[in-house]
Write a protein that holds these residues in place. Structure first.
Motif, PDB file in Angstrom:
ATOM      1  N   LYS A   1      53.704  15.248  69.868  1.00 55.58           N
ATOM      2  CA  LYS A   1      53.095  13.951  69.581  1.00 55.58           C
ATOM      3  C   LYS A   1      53.644  12.877  70.526  1.00 55.58           C
ATOM      4  CE  LYS A   1      51.606  13.921  64.744  1.00 55.58           C
ATOM      5  NZ  LYS A   1      50.472  13.008  64.863  1.00 55.58           N
ATOM      6  N   LYS A   2      54.938  12.938  70.788  1.00 56.20           N
ATOM      7  CA  LYS A   2      55.552  11.967  71.694  1.00 56.20           C
ATOM      8  C   LYS A   2      55.008  12.120  73.108  1.00 56.20           C
ATOM      9  CE  LYS A   2      59.902  11.402  69.169  1.00 56.20           C
ATOM     10  NZ  LYS A   2      61.361  11.647  69.184  1.00 56.20           N
ATOM     11  N   ILE A   3      54.856  13.381  73.547  1.00 56.64           N
ATOM     12  CA  ILE A   3      54.287  13.632  74.874  1.00 56.64           C
ATOM     13  C   ILE A   3      52.883  13.056  74.959  1.00 56.64           C
ATOM     14  CG2 ILE A   3      53.494  15.444  76.465  1.00 56.64           C
ATOM     15  CD1 ILE A   3      55.741  17.220  75.373  1.00 56.64           C
ATOM     16  N   LEU A   4      52.096  13.261  73.900  1.00 57.13           N
ATOM     17  CA  LEU A   4      50.708  12.794  73.866  1.00 57.13           C
ATOM     18  C   LEU A   4      50.630  11.274  73.868  1.00 57.13           C
ATOM     19  CD1 LEU A   4      47.726  13.672  73.648  1.00 57.13           C
ATOM     20  CD2 LEU A   4      47.985  13.628  71.158  1.00 57.13           C
ATOM     21  N   GLN A   5      51.553  10.628  73.163  1.00 53.75           N
ATOM     22  CA  GLN A   5      51.549   9.163  73.095  1.00 53.75           C
ATOM     23  C   GLN A   5      51.911   8.525  74.436  1.00 53.75           C
ATOM     24  OE1 GLN A   5      54.275   8.524  69.868  1.00 53.75           O
ATOM     25  NE2 GLN A   5      52.753   9.047  68.292  1.00 53.75           N
ATOM     26  N   LYS A   6      52.773   9.199  75.203  1.00 55.84           N
ATOM     27  CA  LYS A   6      53.207   8.654  76.491  1.00 55.84           C
ATOM     28  C   LYS A   6      52.143   8.805  77.577  1.00 55.84           C
ATOM     29  CE  LYS A   6      58.182   9.275  75.778  1.00 55.84           C
ATOM     30  NZ  LYS A   6      59.395  10.021  76.219  1.00 55.84           N
ATOM     31  N   SER A   7      51.439   9.930  77.541  1.00 58.18           N
ATOM     32  CA  SER A   7      50.462  10.177  78.596  1.00 58.18           C
ATOM     33  C   SER A   7      49.379  11.121  78.104  1.00 58.18           C
ATOM     34  CB  SER A   7      51.148  10.795  79.819  1.00 58.18           C
ATOM     35  OG  SER A   7      50.203  11.163  80.795  1.00 58.18           O
ATOM     36  N   LYS A   8      48.136  10.848  78.522  1.00 59.06           N
ATOM     37  CA  LYS A   8      47.013  11.703  78.146  1.00 59.06           C
ATOM     38  C   LYS A   8      46.293  12.230  79.380  1.00 59.06           C
ATOM     39  CE  LYS A   8      46.149   9.622  73.616  1.00 59.06           C
ATOM     40  NZ  LYS A   8      45.149   9.029  72.697  1.00 59.06           N
ATOM     41  N   ASN A   9      47.049  12.403  80.484  1.00 55.96           N
ATOM     42  CA  ASN A   9      46.407  12.971  81.668  1.00 55.96           C
ATOM     43  C   ASN A   9      46.170  14.464  81.469  1.00 55.96           C
ATOM     44  OD1 ASN A   9      48.718  14.540  82.599  1.00 55.96           O
ATOM     45  ND2 ASN A   9      49.643  12.597  83.180  1.00 55.96           N
ATOM     46  N   ASP A  10      45.393  15.064  82.344  1.00 55.99           N
ATOM     47  CA  ASP A  10      44.966  16.459  82.177  1.00 55.99           C
ATOM     48  C   ASP A  10      46.139  17.419  82.100  1.00 55.99           C
ATOM     49  OD1 ASP A  10      42.378  15.625  82.156  1.00 55.99           O
ATOM     50  OD2 ASP A  10      41.954  16.153  84.237  1.00 55.99           O
ATOM     51  N   ASN A  11      47.171  17.187  82.909  1.00 56.46           N
ATOM     52  CA  ASN A  11      48.326  18.088  82.901  1.00 56.46           C
ATOM     53  C   ASN A  11      49.060  18.052  81.569  1.00 56.46           C
ATOM     54  OD1 ASN A  11      47.926  19.048  85.501  1.00 56.46           O
ATOM     55  ND2 ASN A  11      49.217  17.461  86.442  1.00 56.46           N
ATOM     56  N   LYS A  12      49.199  16.862  81.002  1.00 52.53           N
ATOM     57  CA  LYS A  12      49.891  16.736  79.720  1.00 52.53           C
ATOM     58  C   LYS A  12      49.070  17.369  78.593  1.00 52.53           C
ATOM     59  CE  LYS A  12      53.621  14.736  81.060  1.00 52.53           C
ATOM     60  NZ  LYS A  12      54.903  15.489  80.993  1.00 52.53           N
ATOM     61  N   ILE A  13      47.761  17.193  78.647  1.00 46.94           N
ATOM     62  CA  ILE A  13      46.898  17.809  77.636  1.00 46.94           C
ATOM     63  C   ILE A  13      46.979  19.328  77.732  1.00 46.94           C
ATOM     64  CG2 ILE A  13      44.477  18.158  76.961  1.00 46.94           C
ATOM     65  CD1 ILE A  13      43.994  15.213  77.667  1.00 46.94           C
ATOM     66  N   LEU A  14      46.992  19.847  78.960  1.00 46.11           N
ATOM     67  CA  LEU A  14      47.148  21.289  79.156  1.00 46.11           C
ATOM     68  C   LEU A  14      48.482  21.758  78.591  1.00 46.11           C
ATOM     69  CD1 LEU A  14      46.372  24.033  80.393  1.00 46.11           C
ATOM     70  CD2 LEU A  14      47.400  23.236  82.538  1.00 46.11           C
ATOM     71  N   GLU A  15      49.536  21.005  78.883  1.00 46.22           N
ATOM     72  CA  GLU A  15      50.867  21.370  78.386  1.00 46.22           C
ATOM     73  C   GLU A  15      50.892  21.420  76.866  1.00 46.22           C
ATOM     74  OE1 GLU A  15      55.449  19.662  78.205  1.00 46.22           O
ATOM     75  OE2 GLU A  15      54.022  18.763  79.608  1.00 46.22           O
ATOM     76  N   ILE A  16      50.340  20.400  76.234  1.00 43.12           N
ATOM     77  CA  ILE A  16      50.349  20.336  74.771  1.00 43.12           C
ATOM     78  C   ILE A  16      49.555  21.494  74.171  1.00 43.12           C
ATOM     79  CG2 ILE A  16      49.480  19.015  72.793  1.00 43.12           C
ATOM     80  CD1 ILE A  16      50.194  16.475  74.430  1.00 43.12           C
ATOM     81  N   ASN A  17      48.380  21.782  74.723  1.00 41.12           N
ATOM     82  CA  ASN A  17      47.563  22.873  74.184  1.00 41.12           C
ATOM     83  C   ASN A  17      48.256  24.224  74.318  1.00 41.12           C
ATOM     84  OD1 ASN A  17      45.228  21.557  73.158  1.00 41.12           O
ATOM     85  ND2 ASN A  17      44.482  21.223  75.233  1.00 41.12           N
ATOM     86  N   LEU A  18      48.899  24.455  75.445  1.00 43.62           N
ATOM     87  CA  LEU A  18      49.619  25.715  75.636  1.00 43.62           C
ATOM     88  C   LEU A  18      50.820  25.804  74.698  1.00 43.62           C
ATOM     89  CD1 LEU A  18      49.527  26.028  79.530  1.00 43.62           C
ATOM     90  CD2 LEU A  18      48.288  27.434  77.882  1.00 43.62           C
ATOM     91  N   ARG A  19      51.536  24.707  74.566  1.00 44.28           N
ATOM     92  CA  ARG A  19      52.703  24.706  73.675  1.00 44.28           C
ATOM     93  C   ARG A  19      52.281  24.920  72.220  1.00 44.28           C
ATOM     94  NH1 ARG A  19      57.606  22.698  75.906  1.00 44.28           N
ATOM     95  NH2 ARG A  19      58.401  22.374  73.811  1.00 44.28           N
ATOM     96  N   MET A  20      51.196  24.285  71.822  1.00 42.48           N
ATOM     97  CA  MET A  20      50.717  24.386  70.442  1.00 42.48           C
ATOM     98  C   MET A  20      50.339  25.834  70.117  1.00 42.48           C
ATOM     99  SD  MET A  20      50.165  22.148  67.936  1.00 42.48           S
ATOM    100  CE  MET A  20      49.054  21.586  66.653  1.00 42.48           C
TER     101      MET A  20
END
Length: 299
Positions: free
Chosen positions: A180-199
């Motif tokens: 959630k913290k990562i998502l709040q700081k940035s919503k660029n494509d790389n961060k979204i990819l990171e979050i989806n893979l981590r989830m």
């Protein structure tokens, strides 16, 4: 129901996979989990996950039909390697309300207008858990022959929804907060990819912990899968026996064992995750460190 003995055979023949929607089977790499993280608290994500894991009757209510469908798809994806084999309707219509009287577990999405105007029409003596996407609240109630009864949500959840082993709940909450913290700081494509893979891999590793020893207690006798529940429970820590007893009694668990033992739809992707998990245990790494390393490799 299954006969629960020292060795119980799994004789269930579920509906063929090919007539089920594709989103109800297997890992779905196209699901955007950032929607789930942005619309629900980590605590509520965990509660709903446990409700589905233990095959509760669940309705997700909200004003936005598309959002409701996305949240339902998220949870179906996070149940991997299990398959939700029960009824699932992402958006219900008025004519479908009769289905609320069914005795089997279900996962339904319902627009707030339909919920407000039509929910009272059904008659069901069983507990139904309702989650409101718009206010983040749970409602637990029954409606037995028109006598609608409300149950205190906090009391019901604390006393009727089994917790995962403590350390797994702590890992889930910690990782969800981190994402959630990562998502709040940035919503660029790389961060979204990171979050989806981590989830995806977070929940997969939780299942790897829960299912890592399934082969030790599973057999094939006369082409029928058999699971030795007594031996399975003997090896579990005393404080977690109740959880594993209920967990191994779900149809989701039994179908997983059936498919793995018989080789029907055996999941090679999850087998790889089990192998990875064994390496994590041998090296005494935490799941969080494993997820960090995994994402670095995937990048």
């Amino acid at each position: 129901p299954l006969h629960r003995s020292v060795l119980f055979p799994l004789y269930y023949n579920y509906q063929p996979v090919e007539i089920r929607p594709s989103f109800m089977k297997g890992i779905n790499m196209d699901v955007d989990h950032t929607i789930l993280l942005s619309k629900m608290s980590e605590e509520n994500i965990l509660i709903l996950f446990k409700m589905l894991l233990f095959e509760q009757k669940v309705i997700i209510v909200g004003k936005n039909n598309k959002l409701i469908s996305s949240i339902i798809l998220n949870f179906l994806s996070l149940l991997y390697p299990f398959e939700w084999i029960h009824i699932c309707i992402p958006v219900m219509s008025f004519k479908m309300l009769k289905l609320l009287e069914g005795i089997l577990p279900f996962l339904y999405g319902m627009n707030e207008n339909l919920f407000s105007n039509g929910f009272n029409l059904f008659k069901n003596s069983k507990i139904i858990s309702i989650y409101n996407l718009d206010n983040g609240n749970f409602e637990i109630n029954t409606n037995y022959y028109g006598n609608r009864k409300y149950v205190d949500p906090k009391y019901y959840i604390e006393n009727n929804i089994l917790n995962l082993p403590n350390y797994l709940e702590e890992i889930l909450i910690s990782e969800l907060k981190s994402m959630k913290k990562i998502l709040q700081k940035s919503k660029n494509d790389n961060k979204i990819l990171e979050i989806n893979l981590r989830m995806k891999n977070l929940f997969m590793q939780i299942f790897a912990e829960l299912l890592c020893d399934w082969e030790h207690y599973s057999y094939k006798i006369d082409d029928h899968p058999v699971f030795n529940e007594v031996k399975y429970l003997e090896k579990k820590e005393k404080k977690y026996k109740n959880f594993y007893n209920e967990f191994s009694s779900t149809q989701l668990f039994q179908l997983f064992i059936q498919n793995q033992v018989l080789g029907d739809n055996k999941d090679s992707y999850f087998e790889k995750r089990l192998s990875d998990f064994e390496e994590v245990k041998k090296t005494k790494k935490s799941i969080q460190k494993y997820l960090n390393n995994l994402f670095k490799k995937l990048k």
